[in-house]
Design a protein around this motif. Structure first.
Motif: not given
Length: 194
Positions: A2, A40, A45, A49, A105, A107-109, A112, A115
């Motif tokens: 992504r 997004d 988002r 991100e 970016i 953090r989306t994968m 938590k 982070w």
């Protein structure tokens, strides 16, 4: 994967724009960047991100205006270098303010709970530094090549591909290497405690 979609405006610009006609590349880059930002944001988002997408929207808005006002600008042949100057500025700037552009970016994968850890930040700072360095190398290399041999298309393409592919591969592999090291260190620590 992504995260790489954010580079779509830049890639399409590189494909469409030529030394003689950059307007359509700039307009296409702007439209794609704006679509990505809108889609997004509607998907929830966060702005961090979408650093590359937002940066693309600003860059291509400026480039579109310039290419329409002055289609034969002395900057026209340097379009590929300008892209990398802007991307390098975006990446180095994100590091300067301690918000590496890859952080949002990643953090989306990532879970938590990691982070806010120093290790998570450090991995993203390293990855962003690799991208910033690649953009800088591309900007300098392309400027020299385009000034010395503006029709050296194969060299220009090679620079673009190498300076994009190398950091992309590094981005995919480096977090795995760091995780493997952490697991080995944890296992060694557990073995030492026994």
């Amino acid at each position: 994967m992504r995260g790489l979609l954010g580079f779509a405006p830049w890639i399409l610009y590189a494909i469409i724009a030529t030394g003689d006609e950059w307007r359509w590349g700039a307009i296409t880059g702007l439209v794609i960047a704006l679509v990505l930002v809108v889609v997004d944001r509607r998907a929830g988002r966060a702005w961090d991100e979408m650093v590359i997408e937002s940066s693309a929207a600003v860059f291509f808005a400026c480039l579109t205006v310039l290419s329409l006002i002055d289609p034969h600008s002395f900057l026209t042949p340097y379009g590929p270098a300008l892209v990398n100057v802007w991307l390098a500025g975006t990446a180095w700037g994100s590091l300067a303010i301690r918000r590496p552009f890859t952080l949002g970016i990643a953090r989306t994968m990532a879970p938590k709970e990691v982070w806010d850890t120093p290790g998570f930040y450090r991995v993203n700072a390293v990855i962003t530094t690799v991208w910033a360095s690649a953009f800088t190398v591309a900007a300098v290399s392309l400027t020299f090549v385009l000034a010395a041999a503006p029709h050296a298309t194969a060299v220009v393409i090679a620079i673009k591909v190498i300076t994009f592919a190398a950091p992309a591969v590094f981005t995919a592999r480096y977090p795995k290497v760091v995780q493997a090291r952490a697991r080995r260190a944890a296992a060694a620590g557990t073995a030492a405690d026994k």
